[in-house]
Structures are given as C-alpha cells and as structure tokens.
Design a protein around this motif. Structure first.
Motif, PDB file in Angstrom:
ATOM      1  N   ILE A 167       0.868  -1.175   0.000  1.00  0.00           N
ATOM      2  CA  ILE A 167       0.000   0.000   0.000  1.00  0.00           C
ATOM      3  C   ILE A 167       0.905   1.225   0.000  1.00  0.00           C
ATOM      4  N   THR A 168       0.546   2.206  -0.807  1.00  0.00           N
ATOM      5  CA  THR A 168       1.285   3.462  -0.887  1.00  0.00           C
ATOM      6  C   THR A 168       0.295   4.601  -0.693  1.00  0.00           C
ATOM      7  N   VAL A 169       0.686   5.582   0.116  1.00  0.00           N
ATOM      8  CA  VAL A 169      -0.130   6.775   0.340  1.00  0.00           C
ATOM      9  C   VAL A 169       0.679   7.979  -0.114  1.00  0.00           C
ATOM     10  N   GLU A 170       0.099   8.753  -1.010  1.00  0.00           N
ATOM     11  CA  GLU A 170       0.696  10.012  -1.440  1.00  0.00           C
ATOM     12  C   GLU A 170      -0.213  11.126  -0.942  1.00  0.00           C
ATOM     13  N   SER A 171       0.358  12.093  -0.233  1.00  0.00           N
ATOM     14  CA  SER A 171      -0.418  13.188   0.344  1.00  0.00           C
ATOM     15  C   SER A 171       0.135  14.520  -0.116  1.00  0.00           C
ATOM     16  N   GLY A 172      -0.768  15.463  -0.289  1.00  0.00           N
ATOM     17  CA  GLY A 172      -0.321  16.794  -0.645  1.00  0.00           C
ATOM     18  C   GLY A 172      -1.452  17.671  -1.110  1.00  0.00           C
TER      19      GLY A 172
END
Length: 90
Positions: free
Chosen positions: A20-25
C-alpha cells in the motif's frame, strides 16, 4: 464578487497485492508513505471531544501515517469500511 474556496488537499491510496502506498499533498504529492500489506494495520483513534473527529492512521512495520484528516465523520466511516477489506483494523 463571489469567493470560491476549493479544498485541493488529498490523500491518494494505491493498493497492490502486496503493498500500500499513500501520497499526500495539496495539488501534487508532497509526502509518500509505503508499507507491505502484511504488516499494515488501520488504527482508528477515537476523538477526545464530541466536537472533534476520530483520527485514522495506517501503521506499517516501522512507522505510521495519518490519513483523511480533512474528511468528515461519514467520509471517514466509509473509508474505514473500504480499507478493512484490504488491511486489518486494530
């Protein structure tokens, strides 16, 4: 004149069979978090006050990240329901 506000903050979750990968911004990814699904747990931390929302965390083997802090209570509940199909809820 009309004032228009748009929330451009987002968390993008990407799931594969093993990770699982989470990209935030805001507008574009500023942080990236990655974990193996085997080690990942969804943590729901209850709000300390009725006016506050629960907090959601994805905890990996070595670290964790808060997700969806900009979501309302109903949206967080829906996210927990969806994620619980892929990761264990602790």
């Amino acid at each position: 004149d009309r004032l228009s506000l748009t929330c451009t903050r987002k968390d993008v979750l990407r799931l594969s069979k093993a990770t699982i990968t989470v990209e935030s911004g805001q507008d574009k990814p500023k942080t990236r978090w990655h974990s193996e699904l085997f080690w990942t747990r969804l943590i729901v931390k209850p709000a300390g006050h009725p006016w506050h929302s629960d907090k959601l965390f994805l905890r990996g083997r070595h670290d964790q990240i808060e997700i969806g802090e900009f979501l309302n209570d109903q949206e967080k509940l829906a996210l927990v329901k969806q994620l619980s199909m892929y990761v264990n809820v602790a």
